[in-house]
Design an enzyme around this catalytic site. Structure first.
Site, short mmCIF file in Angstrom:
data_model
loop_
_atom_site.label_atom_id
_atom_site.label_comp_id
_atom_site.label_asym_id
_atom_site.label_seq_id
_atom_site.Cartn_x
_atom_site.Cartn_y
_atom_site.Cartn_z
N ILE A 21 43.08 29.22 40.59
CA ILE A 21 42.57 28.44 39.50
C ILE A 21 43.59 27.48 39.36
O ILE A 21 43.52 26.23 38.92
CB ILE A 21 42.33 29.37 38.31
CG1 ILE A 21 41.04 30.39 38.74
CG2 ILE A 21 42.15 28.55 37.24
CD1 ILE A 21 40.72 31.26 37.54
N ASP A 40 55.59 27.83 39.53
CA ASP A 40 54.93 28.92 40.05
C ASP A 40 55.87 29.92 40.57
O ASP A 40 57.02 29.48 40.92
CB ASP A 40 54.08 28.57 41.31
CG ASP A 40 53.16 29.60 41.77
OD1 ASP A 40 51.91 29.14 41.32
OD2 ASP A 40 53.52 30.31 42.21
N VAL A 67 57.72 33.83 34.45
CA VAL A 67 57.48 33.92 33.03
C VAL A 67 57.76 35.18 32.26
O VAL A 67 57.77 35.22 31.02
CB VAL A 67 55.80 33.42 32.61
CG1 VAL A 67 55.54 32.11 33.29
CG2 VAL A 67 54.89 34.58 33.01
N ASN A 93 48.62 29.11 32.56
CA ASN A 93 47.69 29.65 33.54
C ASN A 93 48.24 31.03 34.29
O ASN A 93 47.44 31.99 34.76
CB ASN A 93 47.29 28.77 34.64
CG ASN A 93 46.39 29.49 35.80
OD1 ASN A 93 45.29 29.75 35.79
ND2 ASN A 93 47.38 29.41 36.92
N TYR A 158 44.18 45.15 31.41
CA TYR A 158 43.81 43.99 31.56
C TYR A 158 42.86 43.10 30.63
O TYR A 158 43.36 42.28 30.08
CB TYR A 158 42.90 43.67 33.08
CG TYR A 158 42.71 42.13 33.41
CD1 TYR A 158 43.77 41.33 33.77
CD2 TYR A 158 41.53 41.75 33.44
CE1 TYR A 158 43.57 40.04 33.97
CE2 TYR A 158 41.11 40.14 33.76
CZ TYR A 158 42.23 39.42 33.84
OH TYR A 158 42.10 38.10 34.25
N GLY A 189 35.07 33.50 34.18
CA GLY A 189 34.50 34.88 34.64
C GLY A 189 34.83 35.43 36.18
O GLY A 189 36.12 35.56 36.31
N VAL A 190 33.91 35.48 37.05
CA VAL A 190 34.16 35.81 38.30
C VAL A 190 34.45 34.65 39.33
O VAL A 190 33.44 34.02 39.43
CB VAL A 190 33.14 36.80 38.90
CG1 VAL A 190 33.39 37.07 40.42
CG2 VAL A 190 32.78 37.91 38.06
N VAL A 191 35.76 34.25 39.48
CA VAL A 191 36.21 33.27 40.11
C VAL A 191 36.30 33.52 41.63
O VAL A 191 36.93 34.35 41.95
CB VAL A 191 37.19 32.49 39.14
CG1 VAL A 191 37.57 31.31 40.12
CG2 VAL A 191 36.99 32.50 38.02
N ASP A 192 35.76 32.60 42.31
CA ASP A 192 36.12 32.71 43.78
C ASP A 192 37.35 32.43 44.18
O ASP A 192 37.73 31.20 44.80
CB ASP A 192 34.93 31.82 44.67
CG ASP A 192 34.58 32.32 46.14
OD1 ASP A 192 35.16 33.59 46.25
OD2 ASP A 192 34.12 31.68 46.76
#
Length: 262
Positions: A21, A40, A67, A93, A158, A189-192
Site C-alpha cells: 500500500i 522504509d 519507526v 503507513n 492487531y 479492508g482486504v488489500v491484494d
C-alpha cells in the site's frame, strides 16, 4: 495514474513507502506532483521506488527508517526538512500485522504491534506535527484498518493497535486544528498485497484450510465483489492530502468495499 497535479510542489513523508500500500501511495502522490521522502525499513526497496517517483517527474529522497526508534524518527524528519525545506504531508503507513488465537498471543507479538502500529505512528506524527505547527499548515493521514472498527477472533492484538490509530487520529485532529493541520485516517479492508498472501497462509494453518481458501471466502464476502487494490487506498489518501478535503479533520474513511458501515 491520474495526472491532476493537485499536489504540485508539496513534500510528502511516507512511512513504509516502498512496499504494498505504501508504494501505491508514494506513486500516487508523486503523480499528483508531490516530492516524496520514502521512509522504509528496507532501504533497497526505497531506493528502487525512488527511481519510479523520479520517472513521474517528482523528486525522491529514500531513507531507512525504523519507526520503533524515536531518535531515528527525529533524525530522519530533520534530514527531510534539510533536503526539501518543509514537510507538507505525512502519511503514517508503516505497520505490522500478526494473527493468532487469543490464548496464543505472546508478549513479543503484542509488543511488536504496539511498538510499530501505535507508538511508532504516534511519535512520527508528533515529530512531523511540531514542524507543521511552525508552518501553521499541514496534512496528516494515518493508516488504520477495518480491523480497528470491529473485533476479529484471530486478530485481537492487531485490532487493538488499529483501533488505537483511529482514536489517536481523533485526538490529534482536535489538538492540531488551531494550527490549521488536518488529521484524518483511512481504514482499508482486504488489500491484494504480499502481506495478504502471508495472512492467508497463516489462516490456512489456524483453520485447517487449503492455502487460498480463506482468502477466497473473504473476498467472496465483500459487498463490492472484488479484492481491494493498493491503488484504491492510494486514491483516498491523495484526496485527504489535497485541498479537496480542506474541511475534514478527525475522520477515518472506510475504504473496504462495504465491509464495515459506520
Amino acid at each position: 495514474m491520474m495526472n491532476n497535479r493537485k499536489l504540485e510542489g508539496k513534500v510528502a513523508f511516507v512511512t513504509g513507502g516502498a512496499q504494498g500500500i505504501g508504494r501505491a501511495i508514494t506513486l500516487r502522490l508523486a503523480s499528483e506532483g508531490a516530492n516524496i521522502a520514502i521512509a522504509d525499513l528496507n532501504l533497497d526497496a526505497a531506493q528502487s521506488v525512488a527511481k519510479e517517483v523520479e520517472d513521474l517527474g517528482s523528486k525522491a529522497y529514500p531513507l531507512q527508517v525504523d519507526v520503533r526508534n524515536k531518535e531515528v524518527i527525529i533524525d530522519s524528519v530533520n534530514k527531510v526538512i534539510e533536503e526539501f525545506g518543509v514537510i507538507d504531508i505525512l502519511v503514517n503507513n508503516a505497520g505490522v500485522g500478526i494473527f493468532n488465537p487469543i490464548f496464543d498471543i505472546d508478549e513479543k507479538e503484542f509488543d511488536l504491534q504496539y511498538e510499530v502500529n501505535v507508538k511508532g505512528l504516534f511519535f512520527v506524527m508528533q515529530t512531523v506535527a511540531k514542524h507543521m505547527v511552525e508552518m501553521n499548515s499541514g496534512r496528516i493521514i494515518n493508516l488504520a484498518s477495518q480491523a480497528g472498527r470491529r473485533g476479529e477472533s484471530m486478530a485481537l492484538s492487531y485490532c487493538m493497535s488499529k483501533a488505537a490509530v483511529i482514536s489517536m487520529t481523533q485526538s490529534a485532529a482536535l489538538a492540531l486544528a488551531p494550527h490549521k493541520i488536518n488529521v484524518n485516517a483511512v481504514a482499508p479492508g482486504v488489500v491484494d498485497t504480499p502481506f495478504w498472501v502471508e495472512v492467508d497462509k497463516k489462516f490456512a494453518k489456524l483453520l485447517d484450510l487449503p492455502v487460498g481458501e480463506h482468502k477466497r471466502r473473504t473476498v467472496e464476502s465483500i459487498p463490492l465483489g472484488r479484492i481491494e487494490q493498493p491503488e484504491d487506498v492510494a486514491n483516498v489518501v491523495a484526496f485527504l492530502a489535497s485541498s479537496d478535503s480542506n474541511y475534514m479533520t478527525g475522520q477515518t474513511l472506510n475504504v473496504d468495499g462495504g465491509n464495515v458501515l459506520s
